[in-house]
Design a protein around this motif. Structure first.
Motif: not given
Length: 462
Positions: A100-115
């Protein structure tokens, strides 16, 4: 497919989370290895979201997308498109909740691959090599590597074990053990700050026809047990990377089977890569959008008219398929494939726009796909910043209308004009004087003057 404004609004709130602790070294990996593939816009979005996390924390405070637009100086459509690319390359996972309060997001950052993971990935390293070239690729490989440590067999291990150094003393009371046990019980709203190893990009095995592949393989040469889950994963990735079908893949598998009836993954990769470079003039594949990006799709409702159906088809079909359909099912030549790839990379035209370009070129040139003509249209559309199928179709119609009008003008101007003679001024004045007052001379004199004038006019014409 929904438009960006149906998926996200400036007032929608978001929280940034991290799937494991992000390290300072990750910045270099993202800058030098990922940025050439995803572009500066995606890189800026990832870094901005990362900056919202306090140092060594896993969650940020809540913000609105309007703030994100101001921080990045981007419109919401560009942010949404950059988000999709981050999701596709495995750097971001998005979750949404609507109430009811609207829309909310979770942006979950994933680490990059190792070299090491990146350079041995088998997909991303190929795309990077094609993007930056051999010299810069070698330079980056040296940047992210160091000399190997000395051989261990030349040294004697004299490290002491834990039990050789420490002893365990009995506690004075059992209360310590009980208190520790209670303290270590997992809290519902807490998690330890740590780091999960990132997973490499994986194309779903269901995208490849393994039934057709196994049907074409001789059981005595390639047993079914050799197609392990790991091998199937590599086959799916190679099929996507080099656009290899099940029939062609069979030949590479036969060349990679060893004496132990196992498929050597490195030999399989090398065989597919060498084949692709051979048929593509020593080039490697590039990372491009497969179909029209969602943010540039305009036909979001069920198409009704023929034009709407055509727009929908161009927005959801890869250019290679469109090329084959217009060609009557004939496979494009290697030169055609190279031209298609170049205009998508060099001029950054979305796949849907390229589909319109294919039809325009093929219809105008009697089913020829001449590189010079293709690039002239592609460069023009790139300068006009054409992003959607509808824009491309409108521009093509306008250009055709201009050409048609120009031809009409040219035809009208080329009509044979009515021949007019140049009459000197004195001719008009003489006839006026002669006809002004016939009484001034008799008719014979007038006729004589006219004949004289006509003789002069004949001489003038000659």
């Amino acid at each position: 497919m929904a438009q960006h404004w149906q998926e996200i609004l400036p007032i929608d709130r978001y929280i940034v989370a991290a799937d494991g602790l992000l390290h300072e070294y990750d910045r270099k990996v993202l800058t030098f290895l990922y940025q050439p593939l995803i572009g500066s816009t995606c890189f800026s979005l990832y870094m901005t979201l990362w900056a919202e996390l306090e140092e060594n924390r896993l969650w940020s405070e809540s913000s609105t997308h309007h703030l994100l637009m101001n921080l990045l100086e981007m419109n919401l459509k560009d942010i949404y498109e950059a988000r999709l690319k981050l999701e596709g390359i495995g750097l971001l996972k998005t979750r949404v909740k609507t109430d009811e309060g609207g829309r909310s997001f979770i942006y979950e950052l994933h680490p990059p691959l190792s070299p090491e993971q990146f350079f041995l990935d088998g997909m991303l390293n190929i795309y990077l090599y094609r993007k930056i070239g051999k010299n810069h690729f070698s330079r980056l490989k040296r940047f992210f590597s160091d000399q190997q440590k000395p051989r261990e067999d030349e040294y004697v291990d004299v490290t002491r074990a834990f039990q050789d150094v420490f002893a365990s003393g009995a506690p004075g009371s059992m209360q310590y053990i009980q208190a520790l046990s209670e303290e270590l019980q997992e809290e519902e709203n807490q998690q330890f700050i740590g780091r999960n190893e990132p997973s490499p990009i994986q194309i779903g095995v269901d995208t490849f026809d393994f039934d057709l592949l196994t049907a074409g393989l001789n059981e005595s040469l390639v047993p079914k047990k050799s197609l392990t889950p790991k091998v199937k994963t590599v086959i799916s990735n190679l099929a996507f990377l080099y656009q290899i079908d099940a029939i062609e893949m069979k030949n590479f598998i036969l060349g990679a089977i060893n004496e132990h009836e196992e498929i050597d993954i490195e030999d399989l990769r090398k065989g597919a890569r060498d084949w692709y470079q051979f048929v593509n003039y020593d080039q490697l594949p590039s990372l491009i959008n497969r179909t029209q990006p969602i943010v540039h799709q305009t036909q979001i409702t069920e198409p009704k008219t023929q034009e709407e159906k055509l727009i929908r088809s161009y927005e959801t079909t890869p250019p290679l398929i469109v090329f084959k359909e217009i060609s009557g099912g004939v496979e494009p030549s290697n030169a055609n494939l190279k031209t298609l790839e170049e205009i998508m990379i060099k001029y950054k035209l979305p796949p849907g726009v390229v589909n319109v370009l294919i039809e325009v070129v093929m219809r105008k040139t009697d089913m020829k796909f001449t590189k010079g003509f293709v690039e002239s249209i592609a460069s023009h559309w790139a300068r006009k910043q054409v992003k959607t199928v509808k824009e491309a179709m409108e521009l093509a119609k306008n250009e055709e209308h201009k050409v048609t009008e120009s031809k009409k003008t040219t035809r009208s101007s080329n009509k044979k004009p009515i021949r007019t003679e140049l009459i000197p001024d004195w001719f008009d004045e003489s006839t006026k004087d002669a006809d002004k007052d016939p009484a001034q001379g008799n008719n014979s004199e007038v006729e004589a003057k006219k004949r004289a004038i006509e003789e002069k006019l004949k001489a003038f014409r000659k």
